[in-house]
Design an enzyme around this catalytic site. Structure first.
Site, PDB file in Angstrom:
ATOM      1  N   ASP A   4      31.270  53.870  54.566  1.00 33.80           N
ATOM      2  CA  ASP A   4      32.100  52.736  54.982  1.00 33.80           C
ATOM      3  C   ASP A   4      31.893  52.547  56.479  1.00 33.80           C
ATOM      4  O   ASP A   4      32.163  53.465  57.259  1.00 33.80           O
ATOM      5  CB  ASP A   4      33.576  53.020  54.682  1.00 33.80           C
ATOM      6  CG  ASP A   4      34.476  51.820  54.944  1.00 33.80           C
ATOM      7  OD1 ASP A   4      34.175  51.036  55.862  1.00 33.80           O
ATOM      8  OD2 ASP A   4      35.474  51.671  54.228  1.00 33.80           O
ATOM      9  N   ALA A  48      37.479  47.580  42.229  1.00 29.78           N
ATOM     10  CA  ALA A  48      37.412  46.677  43.377  1.00 29.78           C
ATOM     11  C   ALA A  48      36.995  45.271  42.958  1.00 29.78           C
ATOM     12  O   ALA A  48      37.834  44.391  42.765  1.00 29.78           O
ATOM     13  CB  ALA A  48      36.463  47.244  44.429  1.00 29.78           C
ATOM     14  N   ARG A  49      35.689  45.044  42.803  1.00 30.46           N
ATOM     15  CA  ARG A  49      35.169  43.747  42.391  1.00 30.46           C
ATOM     16  C   ARG A  49      33.970  43.961  41.476  1.00 30.46           C
ATOM     17  O   ARG A  49      33.133  44.842  41.724  1.00 30.46           O
ATOM     18  CB  ARG A  49      34.767  42.901  43.600  1.00 30.46           C
ATOM     19  CG  ARG A  49      35.930  42.360  44.422  1.00 30.46           C
ATOM     20  CD  ARG A  49      36.722  41.300  43.662  1.00 30.46           C
ATOM     21  NE  ARG A  49      37.820  40.735  44.431  1.00 30.46           N
ATOM     22  CZ  ARG A  49      39.076  41.139  44.370  1.00 30.46           C
ATOM     23  NH1 ARG A  49      39.400  42.158  43.575  1.00 30.46           N
ATOM     24  NH2 ARG A  49      40.023  40.557  45.084  1.00 30.46           N
ATOM     25  N   ASP A  54      37.568  47.981  35.956  1.00 32.34           N
ATOM     26  CA  ASP A  54      38.774  47.195  35.740  1.00 32.34           C
ATOM     27  C   ASP A  54      38.559  45.760  36.183  1.00 32.34           C
ATOM     28  O   ASP A  54      39.467  44.939  36.110  1.00 32.34           O
ATOM     29  CB  ASP A  54      39.944  47.817  36.520  1.00 32.34           C
ATOM     30  CG  ASP A  54      41.271  47.147  36.210  1.00 32.34           C
ATOM     31  OD1 ASP A  54      41.609  47.040  35.016  1.00 32.34           O
ATOM     32  OD2 ASP A  54      41.968  46.731  37.156  1.00 32.34           O
ATOM     33  N   GLU A 101      36.214  36.510  35.122  1.00 34.14           N
ATOM     34  CA  GLU A 101      37.391  36.931  34.371  1.00 34.14           C
ATOM     35  C   GLU A 101      38.192  35.717  33.910  1.00 34.14           C
ATOM     36  O   GLU A 101      38.293  34.742  34.655  1.00 34.14           O
ATOM     37  CB  GLU A 101      38.275  37.840  35.233  1.00 34.14           C
ATOM     38  CG  GLU A 101      37.607  39.143  35.641  1.00 34.14           C
ATOM     39  CD  GLU A 101      38.497  40.021  36.521  1.00 34.14           C
ATOM     40  OE1 GLU A 101      39.703  39.697  36.662  1.00 34.14           O
ATOM     41  OE2 GLU A 101      37.993  41.007  37.066  1.00 34.14           O
ATOM     42  N   HIS A 135      41.617  44.137  34.283  1.00 37.77           N
ATOM     43  CA  HIS A 135      42.140  43.934  35.640  1.00 37.77           C
ATOM     44  C   HIS A 135      43.632  44.295  35.698  1.00 37.77           C
ATOM     45  O   HIS A 135      44.460  43.507  36.158  1.00 37.77           O
ATOM     46  CB  HIS A 135      41.915  42.489  36.107  1.00 37.77           C
ATOM     47  CG  HIS A 135      41.769  42.385  37.601  1.00 37.77           C
ATOM     48  ND1 HIS A 135      40.878  41.533  38.213  1.00 37.77           N
ATOM     49  CD2 HIS A 135      42.396  43.032  38.615  1.00 37.77           C
ATOM     50  CE1 HIS A 135      40.961  41.636  39.523  1.00 37.77           C
ATOM     51  NE2 HIS A 135      41.877  42.559  39.786  1.00 37.77           N
ATOM     52  N   ALA A 194      46.796  46.997  39.117  1.00 39.76           N
ATOM     53  CA  ALA A 194      48.054  46.795  39.840  1.00 39.76           C
ATOM     54  C   ALA A 194      49.256  46.729  38.913  1.00 39.76           C
ATOM     55  O   ALA A 194      50.385  46.547  39.365  1.00 39.76           O
ATOM     56  CB  ALA A 194      47.976  45.511  40.671  1.00 39.76           C
TER      57      ALA A 194
END
Length: 327
Positions: free
Chosen positions: A182, A242-243, A267, A272, A291, A294
């Site tokens: 990162d 994440a994506r 996920d 989507e 997804h 959360a």
């Protein structure tokens, strides 16, 4: 200012578990839910939302420059989430529209825990073995051999808000070695948790487990591509919350076929909702969830409260928190 009208766009979860959030919105003005295709064009979207000056939106649709050019008065888009890559922020600024997001800490634990939960399901073949039990196939249990996580080398790609929490869970829950890629990693966090900052190639070569937690941009798009998979050790596990576009899909499926990737969980998908005709669903080494990272009561309550508070502050002339529109 005249009447406020509120649109809840493409969010199936907002207000479903916490109806008080809807009651608070209804005290502001009329509320209507909308569900649009992901690829709806900007002009059509603007026309459909004509008259709605307060919007709470999910990760889709895309609020493009074309949308803002054709939209009538729009005061705010409050994202029911922490991402905002589906909103043209410069165009929003030109329109005078404020764009806000949920503070990252609201989603941190929920998303990180799901990344680890999906990983554990892969490593211990939980879904497949549970199905075997339901089918009275106890004699097949030797087919569901897994791996220990304890002592493994974990590579975290994107070690910000969520990635750092994934790393902490795996470090202290399973005594793993942590490798981090990162460019903006917090050096104090790295020192505190005895992680190692390494180039991407080194992470790919040494990691037994890879967790994708990077934001999506021009440098991270398909960061796991054909070349990346060719550098991995055989039998690696991958978890992505994440994506979807962080992974080159065909390359991942090929890597699974070759045994480079033992199994992968995601996920998130590039498009989507993803239909079950997508090649991922045909591969028994893939675990796909819709997804839902959360989707905990604690997280959704915090997300919904933030969005409602944004609108409540806006209508009394106060500035909402966590604005991402350029100054």
């Amino acid at each position: 200012m005249g009447q406020y009208k509120i649109a809840i766009v493409n969010s199936s979860s907002f207000g479903e578990w916490f109806p008080d959030h809807l009651k608070r919105l209804e005290a502001i003005g009329p509320v209507k839910r909308f569900t649009f295709p992901n690829d709806i064009d900007g002009v059509t979207l603007a026309n459909e939302l004509h008259g709605y000056n307060l919007i709470i939106s999910s990760v889709t649709p895309f609020f493009t420059k074309e949308f803002f050019e054709h939209k009538d008065e729009l005061l705010i888009i409050s994202r029911h989430g922490i991402g905002y890559n589906n909103v043209d922020l410069e165009a929003a600024k030109e329109k005078g529209t404020i764009v806000t997001i949920v503070p990252p800490l609201v989603e941190r634990d929920a998303v990180a825990e799901n990344a680890v939960a999906n990983l554990m399901a892969l490593v211990r073949q939980t879904v497949a073995s549970s199905q075997a039990a339901k089918e009275n196939r106890w004699q097949d249990r030797a087919q569901f051999m897994g791996n220990n996580l304890t002592g493994k080398t974990v590579g975290v790609i994107g070690c910000g808000n969520i990635g750092s929490r994934v790393a902490e869970i795996l470090k202290y829950g399973f005594n793993t070695r942590l490798l981090v890629t990162d460019p903006n990693v917090d050096s104090e966090w790295v020192k505190k948790h005895q992680a190692e900052i390494v180039p991407l190639d080194e992470l790919l070569q040494e990691a037994d487990i890879i967790s994708l937690n990077a934001s999506l941009n021009e440098t991270s798009f398909q960061i796991l591509n054909k070349a990346a998979f060719s550098k991995m050790k055989k039998g690696v596990y991958i978890t992505n919350t994440a994506r979807g576009a962080l992974i080159e899909e065909d390359a991942l499926l090929t890597a699974i076929d070759k045994g480079i990737v033992r199994a992968a969980a995601t996920d998130v998908m590039i498009s989507e909702p993803a239909l079950n005709t997508h090649p991922y669903f045909k591969n028994e080494k893939m675990l796909i969830t819709p997804h839902t990272s959360a989707y905990t009561f604690e997280c959704l309550e915090g997300m919904g409260d933030k969005c409602v508070t944004d609108l409540e502050r806006m209508i009394v002339g106060k500035q909402p928190d966590t604005i991402v529109t350029p100054i």
